[in-house]
Design a protein around this motif. Structure first.
Motif, PDB file in Angstrom:
ATOM      1  N   LEU A 122       0.828  -1.204   0.000  1.00  0.00           N
ATOM      2  CA  LEU A 122       0.000   0.000   0.000  1.00  0.00           C
ATOM      3  C   LEU A 122       0.867   1.260   0.000  1.00  0.00           C
ATOM      4  CD1 LEU A 122      -2.896  -0.936   2.467  1.00  0.00           C
ATOM      5  CD2 LEU A 122      -2.995  -0.746  -0.024  1.00  0.00           C
ATOM      6  N   VAL A 123       1.929   1.244   0.815  1.00  0.00           N
ATOM      7  CA  VAL A 123       2.828   2.403   0.856  1.00  0.00           C
ATOM      8  C   VAL A 123       3.505   2.601  -0.499  1.00  0.00           C
ATOM      9  CG1 VAL A 123       4.960   3.299   1.874  1.00  0.00           C
ATOM     10  CG2 VAL A 123       3.212   2.291   3.340  1.00  0.00           C
ATOM     11  N   THR A 124       3.966   1.499  -1.105  1.00  0.00           N
ATOM     12  CA  THR A 124       4.614   1.587  -2.416  1.00  0.00           C
ATOM     13  C   THR A 124       3.657   2.138  -3.466  1.00  0.00           C
ATOM     14  OG1 THR A 124       6.020  -0.311  -1.877  1.00  0.00           O
ATOM     15  CG2 THR A 124       5.820   0.285  -4.195  1.00  0.00           C
ATOM     16  N   ALA A 125       2.440   1.614  -3.494  1.00  0.00           N
ATOM     17  CA  ALA A 125       1.459   2.061  -4.484  1.00  0.00           C
ATOM     18  C   ALA A 125       1.103   3.528  -4.280  1.00  0.00           C
ATOM     19  CB  ALA A 125       0.212   1.186  -4.400  1.00  0.00           C
ATOM     20  N   LEU A 126       0.901   3.910  -3.022  1.00  0.00           N
ATOM     21  CA  LEU A 126       0.539   5.300  -2.726  1.00  0.00           C
ATOM     22  C   LEU A 126       1.670   6.249  -3.092  1.00  0.00           C
ATOM     23  CD1 LEU A 126      -1.590   7.174  -1.499  1.00  0.00           C
ATOM     24  CD2 LEU A 126      -0.512   6.826   0.724  1.00  0.00           C
TER      25      LEU A 126
END
Length: 561
Positions: A506-510
């Motif tokens: 999620l952090v990577t995608a965001l």
């Protein structure tokens, strides 16, 4: 044409050389920065100080130049292939073929490639089945590769159309431009896709690998404590430490843990050396059939996979060749079905391993206590500390400490991939700037037709957001599928679980999506600043928007004079 090609390649070579010469020292600074940050975060990773390798720097410059030249070949060839009369009269380009027609062309090209490759293999006396398999792979690869730009451009166009903006007409214009310049759209989206996919795939694979080790340790290791040397294959524990630990009254059983490699009937096998007499006290590797209480110096235990490869069963004699070229004939005394990720394909008595490979060391010691009490643990810790070994851990803590090294290397790789992701975002900015420059007259016409600056800015922002979000989402999917394939391919080594670290993804995608949207801000501002009347009279050219505005002002001043 060849003169133009030479000019283009010389320009690319000069740019590549300058960029590589600047990039080499910048890379050294970034490497030092990564090392400093990891050290300040307490990341468990062995660091030997900054090493400047002149051959590595030269290789980096050469690779940078070669990669840039290769990347410039196709665009230069396309530019040199433009018919002079078409360029002079600015003839309207032919309408792009439909998706269906592109698919038909890809299939025909794939069939032709498969026939050529398969026919060549048959002519060279390759088996028909092998030739057919290779031909099928070639066909699928050609069709897939040739359709990637169309698929990515169509995905971006769908993303632009899906954004809930007030003007559906502007969304259609943005989607049309993405499909019209499908190669450029695909290259930009593909760069983000690959960067995100590698980061995600690495995170998923390491999470699965760590989970598999944790599961193995819970079922495999029966000892109460692990004395950790902190090394993998060199150094090891002091020679007589484990012997002294075994003499403690609180200790029930002790075994060293050695690792190595052997060859059994031409099959390379990873091995573990354990004190054979203490086997049942320190390990429980999930025996299949016969459960040996110990492994003698004339015996060996094999993993289920290795036994199947060798066609061996309990009671068979097998020839084991060590890295020292020594060979011993050992009898199979047991076959285990779990724990192969840690143990490898064979378990031997440490005396046999040390006899054949004297340089072998104990990377750890397994200690089983008579009574697991704080006093008993302290006695082992005190003795180990007297030998300079400070790491006496529970089995789960031992795995966690070793996994921290893997996580340290993972962070190094992630930092390196972060710069790859930033480079991909530079590609997003570059693509949007090119698009803004080429569509300057179009933006002027939109403004003249009633579009506001805010609407034009929203149009470019939506396009940039679609690049970022579609590339990130497809990268997530690619990374997860790639990690899944890697885990499946290593299932025979004991990696059976598949873990998706949702917070990291999620952090990577965001982060990737947000940075991509931010990267679209400058091109969007440039597009909204186009004066309508000035843009309508623009016939293109290589000048920047700022240069064109200066040129227009100079012309107006001249008319006034």
């Amino acid at each position: 044409r060849h003169q133009l090609m030479q000019v283009a390649l010389v320009e690319a070579a000069i740019l590549a050389l300058i960029g590589s010469l600047i990039g080499a020292p910048v890379g050294l600074v970034l490497g030092r920065l990564i090392e400093t940050v990891l050290g300040s975060l307490g990341t468990s990773i062995p660091v030997g100080g900054s090493q400047v390798s002149i051959p590595a720097l030269i290789l980096a410059v050469l690779v940078g130049c070669a990669a840039t030249l290769l990347a410039a070949l196709f665009p230069a060839w396309r530019a040199c292939s433009v018919a002079p009369i078409e360029a002079v009269v600015e003839a309207e380009s032919a309408r792009a073929p439909s998706v269906f027609l592109r698919l038909i062309r890809s299939v025909l090209f794939g069939v032709a490639s498969a026939v050529l490759v398969g026919g060549f293999m048959i002519v060279t006396n390759t088996a028909n089945s092998v030739a057919l398999s290779v031909a099928v792979v070639v066909f699928l690869a050609v069709v897939f590769i040739s359709m990637v730009p169309t698929v990515l451009a169509s995905a971006v166009a769908l993303g632009i159309r899906a954004v809930p903006t007030r003007s559906s007409a502007l969304r259609r214009i943005g989607a049309r431009d993405a499909v019209r310049n499908r190669t450029r759209t695909a290259a930009t989206t593909g760069a983000l896709l690959l960067a995100t996919g590698v980061v995600v795939g690495l995170a998923v694979f390491l999470a699965s690998f760590t989970a598999a080790i944790d599961s193995d340790v819970g079922e495999l290791v029966q000892s109460d404590l692990v004395i950790d040397s902190g090394t993998f294959t060199r150094g090891g524990l002091p020679a007589d430490l484990l012997e002294q630990v075994s003499n403690l009254p609180q200790v029930k059983a002790v075994s060293g843990w050695q690792v190595g490699r052997v060859t059994i009937d031409q099959v390379p096998v990873r091995l573990t050396g354990i004190d054979g007499q203490s086997l049942s006290e320190v390990l429980s590797p999930g025996w299949i059939g016969v459960t040996p209480e110990e492994i003698s110096q004339s015996g060996v235990a094999l993993s289920d996979k290795t036994a199947q490869q060798l066609g061996a069963k309990v009671g068979d004699d097998i020839a084991v060749t060590f890295t020292s070229e020594g060979m011993e004939t050992l009898r199979v005394e047991g076959i285990y079905g779990s724990g192969s990720l840690l143990l490898g394909g064979a378990i031997l008595d440490r005396e046999v391993v040390s006899r054949q490979v004297p340089a072998s060391v104990d990377i750890a010691g397994l200690v089983t206590l008579k009574q697991d009490t704080p006093a008993a643990r302290r006695s082992v810790e005190k003795l180990a500390k007297s030998y300079g070994v400070k790491s006496v851990l529970r089995p789960a803590e031992f795995v966690s400490s070793r996994a921290n090294l893997l996580r340290g290397f993972e962070r190094v790789i992630q930092w390196m991939l972060l710069f790859t992701l930033l480079q991909a975002l530079v590609g997003v900015v570059n693509t949007l700037l090119l698009s803004v420059g080429e569509r300057r007259r179009e933006f002027g016409l939109l403004r003249a037709a009633g579009a506001t600056k805010r609407q034009v800015m929203s149009l470019v922002m939506v396009e940039g957001s679609a690049f970022a979000v579609i590339g990130t989402l497809l990268g997530l999917l690619l990374g997860i599928l790639g990690a899944r394939a890697a885990v499946n391919s290593l299932s025979t080594f004991g990696i059976s679980g598949f873990v998706i670290p949702v917070p990291i993804l999620l952090v990577t995608a965001l982060a990737a999506s947000t940075l991509g949207i931010i990267a679209a801000a400058v091109p969007a501002r440039w597009a909204s600043a186009v004066p309508p009347l000035e843009a309508l009279g623009d016939s293109g050219g290589a000048l920047s928007m700022k240069g064109k505005r200066k040129q227009a002002r100079a012309a107006r001043n001249s008319d006034l004079v």
